[in-house]
Scaffold this motif. Structure first.
Motif, PDB file in Angstrom:
ATOM      1  N   UNK A 694     -23.000   8.111 -15.214  1.00 24.85           N
ATOM      2  CA  UNK A 694     -24.116   7.361 -14.677  1.00 24.85           C
ATOM      3  C   UNK A 694     -24.866   6.582 -15.736  1.00 24.85           C
ATOM      4  N   UNK A 695     -24.856   7.084 -16.946  1.00 24.63           N
ATOM      5  CA  UNK A 695     -25.508   6.397 -18.073  1.00 24.63           C
ATOM      6  C   UNK A 695     -24.594   6.521 -19.281  1.00 24.63           C
ATOM      7  N   UNK A 696     -23.520   5.754 -19.303  1.00 28.09           N
ATOM      8  CA  UNK A 696     -22.448   5.989 -20.275  1.00 28.09           C
ATOM      9  C   UNK A 696     -22.756   5.436 -21.664  1.00 28.09           C
ATOM     10  N   UNK A 697     -22.253   6.173 -22.659  1.00 26.52           N
ATOM     11  CA  UNK A 697     -22.178   5.684 -24.038  1.00 26.52           C
ATOM     12  C   UNK A 697     -20.688   5.616 -24.351  1.00 26.52           C
ATOM     13  N   UNK A 698     -20.163   4.404 -24.527  1.00 21.16           N
ATOM     14  CA  UNK A 698     -18.716   4.247 -24.698  1.00 21.16           C
ATOM     15  C   UNK A 698     -18.292   4.308 -26.160  1.00 21.16           C
ATOM     16  N   UNK A 719     -21.207   3.097 -14.622  1.00 18.20           N
ATOM     17  CA  UNK A 719     -22.652   3.141 -14.792  1.00 18.20           C
ATOM     18  C   UNK A 719     -23.316   1.798 -14.555  1.00 18.20           C
ATOM     19  N   UNK A 720     -22.726   0.970 -13.698  1.00 17.15           N
ATOM     20  CA  UNK A 720     -23.318  -0.309 -13.367  1.00 17.15           C
ATOM     21  C   UNK A 720     -23.002  -1.433 -14.329  1.00 17.15           C
ATOM     22  N   UNK A 721     -22.188  -1.157 -15.353  1.00 16.83           N
ATOM     23  CA  UNK A 721     -21.808  -2.207 -16.302  1.00 16.83           C
ATOM     24  C   UNK A 721     -20.287  -2.203 -16.459  1.00 16.83           C
ATOM     25  N   UNK A 722     -19.772  -3.329 -16.952  1.00 19.80           N
ATOM     26  CA  UNK A 722     -18.328  -3.439 -17.193  1.00 19.80           C
ATOM     27  C   UNK A 722     -18.122  -3.776 -18.662  1.00 19.80           C
ATOM     28  N   UNK A 723     -17.940  -2.758 -19.511  1.00 18.49           N
ATOM     29  CA  UNK A 723     -17.748  -3.026 -20.939  1.00 18.49           C
ATOM     30  C   UNK A 723     -16.482  -3.836 -21.177  1.00 18.49           C
ATOM     31  N   UNK A 724     -16.515  -4.694 -22.179  1.00 14.84           N
ATOM     32  CA  UNK A 724     -15.346  -5.508 -22.511  1.00 14.84           C
ATOM     33  C   UNK A 724     -14.201  -4.635 -22.993  1.00 14.84           C
TER      34      UNK A 724
END
Length: 737
Positions: A694-698, A719-724
């Motif tokens: 839900x609140x990721x640290x990649x 978590x609502x975002x799409x990391x590159x």
């Protein structure tokens, strides 16, 4: 020396050097040492050492260590031993004895000697192979458990489904096809006990960080067990007519034998010593004149006809047949016969011999045992020296062996980082003599261009295929420092064990170790291997086993599971007995990053390779009480940093001046800024620093790849975002076939 105070010269220097490498080098014959010094050849000293001054003296053994303790002003400094180096004679009347004092090192190599694992007394773990013991071995603490667990290794059967399965619903796995595993700690304890050592260790405790209660050695060596054979025959012609009767077969004939003491010459029978396959070679000779049915010969088992031999011709000389049968322990095998027609000269020939002339008899050879026999654990141990077993553990877990100062032959054994964390913090800032040079230097002289941790190269066909494909050993980890212009060479830490390579039985979901050559045959002298025990797993499917009567029972939905991972379905929080992360050959959640390297070696290496790493050499003024209380695990505070002592040199007869070498402690420096702590199954993304989906640290590419994972392009939202880019696990790979 030897419990008696020796006479010393008043002003003789006794220069001691204590060095940290002593607690890491268990394979050496010496350790912390003094420079040589002389003592007078007084009657007291000669009484301790023997009459060394006479060239013709006998009974003086200079190859034996002389127990010694160094004491200064009634303060015990070190306990160890002395070695006589030379004797100096002056004017034929005066003599000096040159000695050197050693202490601090643990000379396990000498204490253990060249003994093999098969020489250990493991009789406390001997047991009968039966279904009760096998099944009890899978429970936590019943019967032979937890010291012994049974698992499955393909020891040359070359199993595969469906062509050559290890079991079917009507042909279950024989108990003898399973392999006993013994707790690593029990083997280690037996070695220490026989060498005369005791030890304390949080690491080896059942609840310790080493998980030693779940770590097992496969008790398998592929050694050919001598097969017990019995040969018995008729000592004379048998002519008794009438009803069927037992033939008087005895093993006292020429060329007869009874290697297992299984033949009964009184009752003329063989008793099966274990549940096993048996090869029966029968030779029979008879004469029934012109008749075809007046001589009948049978094999009886437990008093009942088992099969009838062919006597369908008027006579037969040395007819032969071979039968392979499964008999249970205690089954009784006999030859019976019936001769009709009294006075017709019908007979069964016997000539008191086997293999020559016209004769009748039987040869029974015990084959592959499947149940009912005594498993002697020391006889099942892999081919390995006891000292190599200890060295192998040391290199896997970066163990230090610290001799107790006050208790002879008592050790503290811990991984390096655990040991250095047990010491006392001491502020020695005011002990430094700043009138002398204080030198700070980088650790480049201690570094290698390439540092490698590895198992011995595997000899099973999968390990061999991987080694040829990757040009390295499966499970290896390597540290390189291309930015260091001064580091040279290569250092390799190679454990004495082989990697427990786990793969699937072809055509199935059952993961086991397959001890096979490329041609499918068994490996001779397999490497000793260590694996984690997972308990019984319900993830793999149904299987069948035979009971003590060799009857197939089942199905069972739980399977005894071993592998290099600490759980049967490993995930990021578990452990891995590889040094470096690898793609598994069987299904798991994701490979855990807690490999041997990252658990036990990484921080140690960080202190050598970090840009902040430093070596300090200086002169200190330490009292004899300071030295007596000193341990290599102590944290030494100097000015604004913490250090660990690597080497300490001083004159034991002169209080004060010491030469000290220290290495900077960097335990507060993390291996990487981001640590993998979780995994999101839905997106197949590894999470860092205790974050959630839900609140990721990649994390970062550097930390992702440091721990062995893949930094790859991403199009999945989390978590609502799409990391590159994100960090993903290594996938299961196809196993060599």
């Amino acid at each position: 020396m030897n419990g008696t105070e020796a006479d010393l010269y008043q002003d003789e220097s006794v220069n001691l050097t204590l060095q940290f490498s002593d607690v890491q080098n268990i394979n050496g014959a010496a350790g912390s040492y003094s420079q040589t010094f002389r003592i007078p050849a007084t009657p007291n000293n000669l009484g301790i050492l023997g009459n060394l001054v006479s060239p013709s003296a006998v009974g003086v053994d200079l190859k034996t260590k002389i127990s010694a303790e160094l004491v200064a002003n009634s303060v015990p400094i070190l306990r160890g031993y002395c070695q006589v180096k030379k004797v100096y004679l002056q004017k034929e009347r005066y003599a000096d004895i040159e000695v050197v004092f050693f202490a601090g090192a643990t000379d396990l190599k000498t204490a253990i000697g060249d003994g093999m694992l098969t020489d250990l007394d493991l009789s406390a773990y001997d047991h009968t192979l039966n279904l009760t013991n096998v099944q009890n071995s899978w429970t936590s603490s019943t019967g032979i458990a937890p010291e012994i667990r049974y698992g499955l290794i393909d020891k040359g059967f070359n199993w595969s489904f469906p062509s050559n399965p290890p079991w079917t619903d009507d042909d279950g796995l024989y108990q003898g096809e399973l392999t006993p595993f013994i707790q690593v700690k029990k083997v280690f304890d037996a070695i220490m006990d026989e060498a005369g050592f005791t030890y304390d260790s949080s690491f080896f405790d059942a609840t310790g960080t080493g998980n030693m209660s779940e770590m097992y050695l496969s008790a398998y060596n592929a050694r050919e067990v001598p097969l017990a054979r019995a040969i018995a025959g008729l000592a004379a012609d048998y002519t008794t007519t009438g009803s069927v009767a037992k033939l008087p077969i005895v093993d006292t004939i020429a060329n007869g034998m009874d290697e297992g003491n299984d033949w009964d010459n009184t009752n003329y029978r063989y008793t099966a010593p274990s549940t096993a396959t048996y090869t029966m070679n029968v030779v029979w000779s008879y004469d029934q004149g012109t008749h075809l049915d007046h001589v009948e010969i049978f094999i009886y088992v437990n008093g009942t006809e088992y099969l009838q031999l062919d006597t369908s011709t008027p006579y037969g000389f040395n007819r032969q047949a071979t039968y392979i049968s499964v008999f249970q322990a205690g089954d009784e095998i006999e030859l019976w016969a019936k001769i009709e027609g009294a006075g017709h000269g019908h007979l069964i020939y016997g000539n008191n011999a086997w293999g020559t002339g016209i004769h009748t008899g039987i040869s029974i050879t015990e084959g592959f045992s499947m149940s009912g026999y005594t498993v002697q654990m020391n006889e099942n141990m892999p081919k390995m020296k006891q000292i190599d077993f200890v060295l192998g553990l040391q290199k896997m877990f970066n163990l230090v062996f610290v001799q107790d100062k006050n208790k002879p032959n008592h050790l503290l054994i811990e991984p390096f980082m655990d040991y250095v964390g047990t010491g006392t913090t001491k502020d020695w800032s005011d002990r430094v003599d700043y009138s002398k040079d204080v030198t700070l230097a980088p650790t480049t002289d201690l570094q290698a261009k390439e540092y490698k941790w590895t198992y011995k190269p595997g000899i099973d066909f999968i390990s061999d295929a991987v080694q040829k494909s990757l040009d390295r050993v499966y499970g290896e980890y390597e540290v390189t420092d291309p930015s260091n212009d001064f580091a040279t060479g290569e250092k390799t830490v190679e454990t004495t064990f082989g990697q427990y390579m786990t793969s699937l039985i072809p055509g199935s979901t059952f993961p086991i170790h397959r001890s096979l050559k490329a041609d499918g045959t068994a490996i001779q002298d397999p490497l000793p291997m260590i694996a984690y025990w997972h308990g019984t797993s319900d993830r793999f499917g149904q299987w069948y086993i035979r009971n003590d009567s060799a009857t197939t029972v089942g199905p069972s939905s739980v399977f005894p599971s071993f592998s290099n991972y600490s759980e049967d379905y490993a995930t990021i929080t578990h452990k891995d007995l590889n040094f470096g992360m690898e793609q598994p050959f069987f299904p798991i959640n994701i490979p855990p990053w807690r490999t041997l390297y990252f658990q036990y070696w990484a921080q140690y290496v960080k202190e050598l390779y970090s840009e902040e790493a430093r070596i300090m050499t200086c002169t200190m003024r330490l009292s004899q009480a300071d030295i007596a209380a000193f341990e290599f695990s102590d944290r030494i505070y100097l000015k604004d940093s913490y250090w660990r002592v690597q080497k300490l040199s001083y004159d034991a007869n002169v209080e004060g001046v010491c030469q000290v070498e220290l290495i900077k402690e960097l335990s507060d420096v993390s291996l990487c800024e981001d640590t993998p702590t979780g995994f999101d199954d839905k997106t197949n993304i590894i999470l860092f620093n205790n974050s959630t989906a839900g609140s990721p640290d990649i994390g970062s590419q550097a930390c992702c790849e440091l721990y062995g994972y893949r930094w790859v392009p991403n199009t999945t939202a989390i978590g609502g975002v799409t990391p590159v880019k994100v960090c993903r696990p290594l996938n299961q790979t196809t196993q060599p076939s």
